[in-house]
Design a protein around this motif. Structure first.
Motif, PDB file in Angstrom:
ATOM      1  N   ILE A  50       0.836  -1.206   0.000  1.00 30.12           N
ATOM      2  CA  ILE A  50       0.000   0.000   0.000  1.00 30.12           C
ATOM      3  C   ILE A  50       0.869   1.254   0.000  1.00 30.12           C
ATOM      4  CG2 ILE A  50      -1.707   1.320   1.307  1.00 30.12           C
ATOM      5  CD1 ILE A  50      -2.824  -1.315   2.342  1.00 30.12           C
ATOM      6  N   LYS A  51       1.892   1.250   0.808  1.00 26.27           N
ATOM      7  CA  LYS A  51       2.789   2.407   0.904  1.00 26.27           C
ATOM      8  C   LYS A  51       3.695   2.501  -0.314  1.00 26.27           C
ATOM      9  CE  LYS A  51       6.111   4.586   4.036  1.00 26.27           C
ATOM     10  NZ  LYS A  51       6.805   4.464   5.353  1.00 26.27           N
ATOM     11  N   TYR A  52       4.226   1.368  -0.733  1.00 24.72           N
ATOM     12  CA  TYR A  52       5.132   1.334  -1.889  1.00 24.72           C
ATOM     13  C   TYR A  52       4.396   0.674  -3.052  1.00 24.72           C
ATOM     14  CZ  TYR A  52       8.527   2.177   1.834  1.00 24.72           C
ATOM     15  OH  TYR A  52       9.208   2.707   2.918  1.00 24.72           O
ATOM     16  N   ASN A  53       3.556   1.470  -3.720  1.00 24.25           N
ATOM     17  CA  ASN A  53       2.657   0.900  -4.730  1.00 24.25           C
ATOM     18  C   ASN A  53       3.107   1.130  -6.166  1.00 24.25           C
ATOM     19  OD1 ASN A  53       2.223   3.621  -4.940  1.00 24.25           O
ATOM     20  ND2 ASN A  53       0.098   3.565  -4.234  1.00 24.25           N
ATOM     21  N   GLY A  54       4.333   1.608  -6.355  1.00 22.62           N
ATOM     22  CA  GLY A  54       4.849   1.810  -7.702  1.00 22.62           C
ATOM     23  C   GLY A  54       6.346   2.031  -7.665  1.00 22.62           C
ATOM     24  N   ILE A  55       6.996   1.866  -8.806  1.00 18.29           N
ATOM     25  CA  ILE A  55       8.449   1.990  -8.838  1.00 18.29           C
ATOM     26  C   ILE A  55       8.886   3.426  -8.567  1.00 18.29           C
ATOM     27  CG2 ILE A  55      10.505   1.757 -10.294  1.00 18.29           C
ATOM     28  CD1 ILE A  55       9.121  -0.533 -11.726  1.00 18.29           C
ATOM     29  N   SER A  56       8.337   4.378  -9.310  1.00 21.54           N
ATOM     30  CA  SER A  56       8.730   5.779  -9.150  1.00 21.54           C
ATOM     31  C   SER A  56       8.336   6.329  -7.790  1.00 21.54           C
ATOM     32  CB  SER A  56       8.097   6.623 -10.263  1.00 21.54           C
ATOM     33  OG  SER A  56       8.443   7.983 -10.117  1.00 21.54           O
ATOM     34  N   SER A  57       7.072   6.110  -7.413  1.00 18.78           N
ATOM     35  CA  SER A  57       6.608   6.608  -6.110  1.00 18.78           C
ATOM     36  C   SER A  57       7.322   5.909  -4.959  1.00 18.78           C
ATOM     37  CB  SER A  57       5.098   6.418  -5.983  1.00 18.78           C
ATOM     38  OG  SER A  57       4.748   5.041  -6.064  1.00 18.78           O
ATOM     39  N   GLY A  58       7.648   4.631  -5.156  1.00 19.66           N
ATOM     40  CA  GLY A  58       8.349   3.892  -4.106  1.00 19.66           C
ATOM     41  C   GLY A  58       9.740   4.442  -3.854  1.00 19.66           C
ATOM     42  N   PHE A  59      10.464   4.735  -4.929  1.00 22.68           N
ATOM     43  CA  PHE A  59      11.782   5.340  -4.766  1.00 22.68           C
ATOM     44  C   PHE A  59      11.682   6.706  -4.097  1.00 22.68           C
ATOM     45  CE2 PHE A  59      13.660   2.530  -8.203  1.00 22.68           C
ATOM     46  CZ  PHE A  59      14.604   1.952  -7.363  1.00 22.68           C
ATOM     47  N   ASN A  60      10.700   7.491  -4.477  1.00 25.25           N
ATOM     48  CA  ASN A  60      10.518   8.815  -3.870  1.00 25.25           C
ATOM     49  C   ASN A  60      10.233   8.713  -2.378  1.00 25.25           C
ATOM     50  OD1 ASN A  60      10.928  10.321  -6.207  1.00 25.25           O
ATOM     51  ND2 ASN A  60       8.774  10.206  -6.828  1.00 25.25           N
ATOM     52  N   THR A  61       9.402   7.747  -1.994  1.00 23.75           N
ATOM     53  CA  THR A  61       9.075   7.561  -0.580  1.00 23.75           C
ATOM     54  C   THR A  61      10.311   7.166   0.218  1.00 23.75           C
ATOM     55  OG1 THR A  61       6.811   6.881  -1.137  1.00 23.75           O
ATOM     56  CG2 THR A  61       7.640   6.268   1.038  1.00 23.75           C
ATOM     57  N   LEU A  62      11.075   6.212  -0.298  1.00 25.84           N
ATOM     58  CA  LEU A  62      12.296   5.793   0.394  1.00 25.84           C
ATOM     59  C   LEU A  62      13.271   6.959   0.529  1.00 25.84           C
ATOM     60  CD1 LEU A  62      12.954   2.283  -1.206  1.00 25.84           C
ATOM     61  CD2 LEU A  62      12.550   2.737   1.218  1.00 25.84           C
ATOM     62  N   TRP A  63      13.440   7.715  -0.547  1.00 22.31           N
ATOM     63  CA  TRP A  63      14.391   8.832  -0.559  1.00 22.31           C
ATOM     64  C   TRP A  63      13.983   9.914   0.440  1.00 22.31           C
ATOM     65  CZ3 TRP A  63      18.669   9.365  -3.998  1.00 22.31           C
ATOM     66  CH2 TRP A  63      19.340  10.593  -3.917  1.00 22.31           C
ATOM     67  N   LYS A  64      12.695  10.278   0.452  1.00 18.22           N
ATOM     68  CA  LYS A  64      12.223  11.363   1.318  1.00 18.22           C
ATOM     69  C   LYS A  64      12.224  10.977   2.790  1.00 18.22           C
ATOM     70  CE  LYS A  64       9.265  13.574  -2.162  1.00 18.22           C
ATOM     71  NZ  LYS A  64       7.861  13.896  -2.560  1.00 18.22           N
ATOM     72  N   GLU A  65      11.819   9.740   3.091  1.00 15.76           N
ATOM     73  CA  GLU A  65      11.667   9.327   4.480  1.00 15.76           C
ATOM     74  C   GLU A  65      12.960   8.838   5.115  1.00 15.76           C
ATOM     75  OE1 GLU A  65       8.565   6.500   4.916  1.00 15.76           O
ATOM     76  OE2 GLU A  65       6.965   7.908   4.344  1.00 15.76           O
ATOM     77  N   GLN A  66      13.823   8.212   4.311  1.00 11.89           N
ATOM     78  CA  GLN A  66      15.001   7.577   4.912  1.00 11.89           C
ATOM     79  C   GLN A  66      16.324   8.052   4.327  1.00 11.89           C
ATOM     80  OE1 GLN A  66      14.515   3.255   5.160  1.00 11.89           O
ATOM     81  NE2 GLN A  66      12.299   3.485   5.004  1.00 11.89           N
ATOM     82  N   GLY A  67      16.271   8.871   3.295  1.00  6.13           N
ATOM     83  CA  GLY A  67      17.507   9.388   2.713  1.00  6.13           C
ATOM     84  C   GLY A  67      18.081   8.465   1.652  1.00  6.13           C
ATOM     85  N   PRO A  68      19.045   8.970   0.872  1.00  9.09           N
ATOM     86  CA  PRO A  68      19.629   8.169  -0.220  1.00  9.09           C
ATOM     87  C   PRO A  68      20.347   6.913   0.252  1.00  9.09           C
ATOM     88  CG  PRO A  68      20.873  10.192   0.132  1.00  9.09           C
ATOM     89  CD  PRO A  68      19.615  10.323   0.933  1.00  9.09           C
TER      90      PRO A  68
END
Length: 326
Positions: A50-68
């Motif tokens: 539900i949180k990581y529901n796509g490739i592009s959005s999933g990368f953005n979520t990981l990057w914003k919440e946890q950093g590169p």
């Protein structure tokens, strides 16, 4: 110029299988390391779709919440775990292929490929399992551990030795079909490309052309293997992250359709190239080690080489095993 009997003897020696093992370790470890960011996203998509529901959005979520740095979490498990697995998988495949070719003399080639790859994968996954157990938790639980060094003792303290192997059967369920499909598809793709596309014998092609065929066959092998193994891959991620207590519960929680489709596009996107590069590096290492010579380099020595092998009791060796294989 290497003689046929010399090369054939090398391919029956421990040194030959040692080169195959080292080649498998280097090719698998480095390629899996390179796609760590994709693996991090894949595992999170499987555990929290539900949180990581796509490739592009999933990368953005990981990057914003946890950093590169989050994209490289679990890199050590990828490098060392899959390096060890690759060594067992490729090295033992070559060994078992030789053994089963002698034992199952009346069976067709596909059977030999299936049983050889399955036998090798059983041992490979036993070696991989502890690394995978730590890697998945490192990638999906930011506070669990930073990597293998602190992850191994923490997992052992929490769950004991069984914690490292609770995903072994699902891992076999994922990797055995994948490995059997991959090796058989690769071997048959090689034959198909030479016989129906290039329409030339392998020995009539340059080394560069042979490695190009390796890449095409490798991608086909990776894609087919991914389709077969995707359900078990989802189950493994669910079990390691305590989303389910057992396989049946994991299947129920994920759902039948999602079992086959969840994270499938992403897996195909990176497994295909990974398998392609593994075969390319693996074959390149064998060529650089003197195990990839073509037949024209061995002209005039075939008959003498076979006589030498028969004198050693190895008359069951086939031409393509030690003159045309990788």
């Amino acid at each position: 110029m290497m003689r046929v009997e010399e090369r054939a003897y090398r391919e029956l020696s421990p040194g030959y299988y040692g080169i195959c093992t080292v080649g498998g370790m280097l090719s698998a470890g480095t390629t899996h390391l390179a796609i760590t960011p994709l693996d991090v996203l894949k595992v999170n998509m499987q555990v929290n779709p539900i949180k990581y529901n796509g490739i592009s959005s999933g990368f953005n979520t990981l990057w914003k919440e946890q950093g590169p740095s989050a994209l490289w979490r679990g890199w050590s498990g990828k490098l060392f775990g899959y390096g060890v697995q690759g060594g067992f998988k490729f090295g033992l495949y070559e060994y078992f292929k030789r053994v089963y070719s002698d034992v199952l003399v009346d069976q067709n080639r596909t059977v030999i490929f299936f049983v050889s790859s399955a036998s090798a994968q059983v041992f490979a996954d036993v070696a991989l399992c502890p690394f995978e157990a730590v890697k998945v938790q490192v990638q999906t639980q930011p506070n669990f551990a930073k990597g293998l060094v602190d992850g191994f003792p923490k997992l052992y303290a929490a769950e004991g030795l069984s914690g490292f192997y609770k995903g072994l059967f699902p891992l076999w369920g994922r990797n055995l079909p994948f490995s059997m499909t991959m090796f058989a598809t690769f071997e048959h793709s090689i034959d198909f490309i030479y016989n129906n596309i290039i329409r030339r014998k392998k020995e009539d092609c340059s080394v560069a052309q042979q490695l190009g065929v390796t890449c095409l066959a490798g991608y086909a092998a990776g894609a087919f293997g991914t389709l077969i193994s995707n359900p078990a891959d989802n189950i493994v991620s669910s079990l390691y992250n305590k989303k389910a207590a057992n396989v049946l519960q994991a299947v129920k929680n994920i759902g039948f359709v999602d079992l086959f489709t969840r994270s499938l596009p992403l897996r195909i996107a990176f497994v295909g190239p990974v398998v392609t590069m593994q075969w390319f590096f693996y074959d390149t290492i064998k060529v650089l080690s003197g195990l990839g010579l073509r037949v024209e380099d061995l002209s005039g020595t075939w008959t003498k080489g076979m006589d030498s092998l028969k004198a050693r009791g190895n008359d069951k060796l086939q031409f393509d095993h030690f003159c045309c294989n990788y």
